[in-house]
Design a protein around this motif. Sequence first.
Motif, short mmCIF file in Angstrom:
data_model
loop_
_atom_site.label_atom_id
_atom_site.label_comp_id
_atom_site.label_asym_id
_atom_site.label_seq_id
_atom_site.Cartn_x
_atom_site.Cartn_y
_atom_site.Cartn_z
N PHE A 58 -0.36 17.49 11.46
CA PHE A 58 -1.09 18.03 10.33
C PHE A 58 -0.90 17.13 9.11
O PHE A 58 0.22 16.64 8.88
CB PHE A 58 -0.60 19.45 10.01
CG PHE A 58 -0.64 20.37 11.20
CD1 PHE A 58 -1.78 21.08 11.52
CD2 PHE A 58 0.47 20.51 12.02
CE1 PHE A 58 -1.83 21.91 12.63
CE2 PHE A 58 0.45 21.35 13.13
CZ PHE A 58 -0.71 22.05 13.43
N PHE A 59 -1.96 16.92 8.35
CA PHE A 59 -1.83 16.06 7.18
C PHE A 59 -2.86 16.40 6.12
O PHE A 59 -3.88 17.04 6.39
CB PHE A 59 -1.93 14.58 7.58
CG PHE A 59 -3.20 14.21 8.31
CD1 PHE A 59 -4.30 13.71 7.62
CD2 PHE A 59 -3.29 14.33 9.69
CE1 PHE A 59 -5.45 13.35 8.28
CE2 PHE A 59 -4.45 13.97 10.37
CZ PHE A 59 -5.54 13.47 9.66
N VAL A 60 -2.57 15.96 4.89
CA VAL A 60 -3.45 16.20 3.76
C VAL A 60 -4.64 15.24 3.82
O VAL A 60 -4.45 14.03 3.96
CB VAL A 60 -2.70 16.04 2.42
CG1 VAL A 60 -3.65 16.23 1.24
CG2 VAL A 60 -1.55 17.04 2.34
N LYS A 61 -5.80 15.77 3.74
CA LYS A 61 -7.04 15.00 3.84
C LYS A 61 -7.10 13.89 2.79
O LYS A 61 -6.81 14.12 1.62
CB LYS A 61 -8.24 15.93 3.69
CG LYS A 61 -9.59 15.26 3.79
CD LYS A 61 -10.69 16.28 3.59
CE LYS A 61 -12.07 15.64 3.66
NZ LYS A 61 -13.14 16.64 3.42
N ASP A 62 -7.46 12.68 3.22
CA ASP A 62 -7.71 11.53 2.34
C ASP A 62 -6.50 11.13 1.49
O ASP A 62 -6.64 10.50 0.45
CB ASP A 62 -8.90 11.79 1.41
CG ASP A 62 -10.20 12.00 2.16
OD1 ASP A 62 -10.35 11.40 3.24
OD2 ASP A 62 -11.05 12.77 1.68
N ASN A 63 -5.30 11.47 1.95
CA ASN A 63 -4.11 11.09 1.20
C ASN A 63 -3.72 9.65 1.54
O ASN A 63 -3.60 9.30 2.72
CB ASN A 63 -2.95 12.02 1.50
CG ASN A 63 -1.75 11.77 0.61
OD1 ASN A 63 -0.96 10.87 0.85
ND2 ASN A 63 -1.63 12.57 -0.44
N PRO A 64 -3.52 8.78 0.55
CA PRO A 64 -3.26 7.35 0.82
C PRO A 64 -1.90 7.08 1.46
O PRO A 64 -1.67 5.98 1.95
CB PRO A 64 -3.35 6.72 -0.56
CG PRO A 64 -3.00 7.81 -1.51
CD PRO A 64 -3.59 9.06 -0.91
N TYR A 65 -1.01 8.08 1.48
CA TYR A 65 0.31 7.89 2.09
C TYR A 65 0.31 8.24 3.58
O TYR A 65 1.33 8.07 4.24
CB TYR A 65 1.36 8.72 1.35
CG TYR A 65 1.67 8.18 -0.03
CD1 TYR A 65 2.73 7.30 -0.25
CD2 TYR A 65 0.87 8.52 -1.12
CE1 TYR A 65 2.99 6.78 -1.52
CE2 TYR A 65 1.12 8.01 -2.39
CZ TYR A 65 2.18 7.15 -2.58
OH TYR A 65 2.42 6.63 -3.82
N VAL A 66 -0.81 8.73 4.08
CA VAL A 66 -0.90 9.15 5.47
C VAL A 66 -1.60 8.08 6.31
O VAL A 66 -2.74 7.73 6.03
CB VAL A 66 -1.67 10.48 5.60
CG1 VAL A 66 -1.85 10.85 7.07
CG2 VAL A 66 -0.95 11.59 4.85
N ARG A 109 0.84 -1.19 0.00
CA ARG A 109 0.00 0.00 0.00
C ARG A 109 0.88 1.25 0.00
O ARG A 109 2.03 1.20 0.46
CB ARG A 109 -0.90 0.02 1.23
CG ARG A 109 -1.79 -1.20 1.41
CD ARG A 109 -2.48 -1.12 2.77
NE ARG A 109 -1.51 -1.08 3.85
CZ ARG A 109 -1.78 -0.69 5.10
NH1 ARG A 109 -3.03 -0.32 5.41
NH2 ARG A 109 -0.85 -0.70 6.04
N PRO A 110 0.37 2.37 -0.50
CA PRO A 110 1.15 3.61 -0.46
C PRO A 110 1.68 3.94 0.93
O PRO A 110 2.84 4.34 1.08
CB PRO A 110 0.15 4.66 -0.96
CG PRO A 110 -0.77 3.91 -1.85
CD PRO A 110 -0.92 2.57 -1.20
#
Length: 222
Positions: free
Chosen positions: A201-209, A134-135
Motif C-alpha cells: 500500500f502506498f500514497v498516490k503520486d508520492n515522490p518517495y515511493v 531524488r526523493p
Amino acid sequence: MSFASDQYYEGAPLPRAFYELPALEAAPRLLGHTLVRRTEDGEIRCRIVETESYGGVQDKGSHAFNGRRTARTEIMFGEGGVAYIYLIYGMYHCLNVVTGTENDPQAVLIRAVEPLTARDEAMMRHHRGAAARRPVDLSGGPGKLCRGLRIDKSLNGQSLADQGGPLWIEAGKPLRSEDIMQSPRINIAYAEEYAAKPWRFFVKDNPYVPLLDKNISRYKPS
C-alpha cells in the motif's frame, strides 16, 4: 473519507487498540502517520508513505509462515505495538510494526517515508551517507529509510506506542482512502500464490515511493 488519522488527534500516539488490528488492516491505515526517531542530534519526523502487510501463519511471504518460531520471529508472536527489525543481505535493516494479538504473528513492513521538514531531510541525508539526487533515493525503500533514520537491530522490540523513547509513531494528518494505491508486494517470488496478493500500500503520486510494479490499482477498503 478520512482514513489514516481515523479518530486520532494529530501528534498524539496511536492508541494501543490500533496495534491489535491484523496486518492487512493496519498496513493501509499506517499511511499518513508519523514515524519519529530520536537521536543525539535531535528528533527526525517522517510521514509513512508505503507499507506491506505480512500477516498470519498462512502467509507464505511471512517469516512466521506455518507457525515458524525462531529467535528472530518470536517477537511477531507477542502483542502488537513493537518494532520488529531484521537484517537482509547482511547489510540492510528493515523496520516492521508488529500488530495483532498474542500468538497470531502479524507485521507491517515500512517501505518508504517522507521527511516532514527540510531539517528532517537534512538530518536523514547526513545519516544516509550517500548521494540521494531524488526523493526516492533518500528513503524510498526499507534499507534506505533505516539508514537515514539510524534504525538497526538495537531497536528491535522497542515500543512504538510510547512517546519519548528512541522510536515511536504519532497520528498524522488525515489521508483519504482515495489517495491510497495498492499492488503486489516486492521481491517475494518465493511466496508462491501469495506473491500476487495486492498487499503493498502506498500514497498516490508520492515522490518517495518507488513504482516497482505495473499491477497497481486504487485501494478498496473492505
